[in-house]
Design a protein around this motif. Structure first.
Motif, PDB file in Angstrom:
ATOM      1  N   THR A 180       1.092  -1.797   0.053  1.00 27.37           N
ATOM      2  CA  THR A 180      -0.211   0.028  -0.424  1.00 27.37           C
ATOM      3  C   THR A 180       0.211   1.236   0.330  1.00 27.37           C
ATOM      4  OG1 THR A 180      -0.256   0.203   2.694  1.00 27.37           O
ATOM      5  CG2 THR A 180      -1.907  -0.621   1.135  1.00 27.37           C
ATOM      6  N   PHE A 202      -4.117   1.296  -1.379  1.00 27.07           N
ATOM      7  CA  PHE A 202      -4.464  -0.137  -0.798  1.00 27.07           C
ATOM      8  C   PHE A 202      -4.325  -0.738  -1.864  1.00 27.07           C
ATOM      9  CE2 PHE A 202      -7.653   2.046  -3.503  1.00 27.07           C
ATOM     10  CZ  PHE A 202      -8.095   0.848  -5.042  1.00 27.07           C
ATOM     11  N   SER A 220       0.808   2.703  -7.529  1.00 30.05           N
ATOM     12  CA  SER A 220       0.185   2.924  -6.411  1.00 30.05           C
ATOM     13  C   SER A 220      -1.749   3.226  -6.774  1.00 30.05           C
ATOM     14  CB  SER A 220       0.445   3.667  -4.898  1.00 30.05           C
ATOM     15  OG  SER A 220       1.487   3.505  -4.835  1.00 30.05           O
TER      16      SER A 220
END
Length: 175
Positions: A29, A46, A54
């Motif tokens: 994450t 997340f 990401s």
């Protein structure tokens, strides 16, 4: 109703498809550098992808929040409104990053490469979607929705900034 993140982690087949060819990993994450949204809204990493990109939830709330994708080269863009929409994109067109112009020709070329390596891609995708309770749109529909989200008026509210220098990321998409 359980969250989609829980559904992914609880279903090995869905998690495997999203891991590859989806290139979507819930176990990582952290982004490669310190970033924030120019608007000051909350930014929650997340998931990640293998090349250092990401996925971030933006703002307050749960899995229905807008999702920003940032690559490791200093480019970012809004890619979905909510996790169900992102998962449909990853399931239908896992090659979406190879389609910066959202064109059918880009998608056809990219999908041919994936299908040459993964002849059972459609079957695996369909099983993963069923396990997650998702109805899948067509490839054209998912790319049209990506274009709408990425280039829509609201997209300008999701400018990612490299915090140490205060510089905004470049747009991930051609317009």
């Amino acid at each position: 109703m359980p969250s989609l993140i829980t559904a992914i982690t609880d279903n090995a087949e869905a998690a495997d498809f999203l891991s590859w060819p989806g290139d979507f990993d819930l176990d990582h994450t952290d982004h490669v550098e310190e970033v924030h949204l120019a608007s000051g809204a909350e930014l929650e990493g997340f998931a990640a992808e293998g090349a250092g990109g990401s996925y971030f939830f933006c703002g307050d709330g749960g899995e229905e929040r807008p999702i920003l994708y940032a690559d490791s080269e200093g480019r970012a863009g809004l890619v979905a409104i909510g996790l169900p929409e992102l998962l449909r994109l990853l399931l239908v067109a896992p090659w979406w990053r190879d389609c910066p112009g959202f064109s059918a020709a880009e998608s056809a070329a990219a999908s041919a490469v994936y299908l040459a390596d993964l002849p059972d891609l459609a079957d695996r995708r369909d099983r993963a979607a069923a396990a997650l309770g998702l109805v899948l749109p067509t490839e054209a529909e998912v790319l049209a929705r990506l274009r709408e989200v990425a280039l829509g008026a609201d997209a300008s509210a999701f400018v990612l900034v490299f915090t140490p220098e205060g510089t905004p990321y470049e747009s991930l998409f051609a317009d």
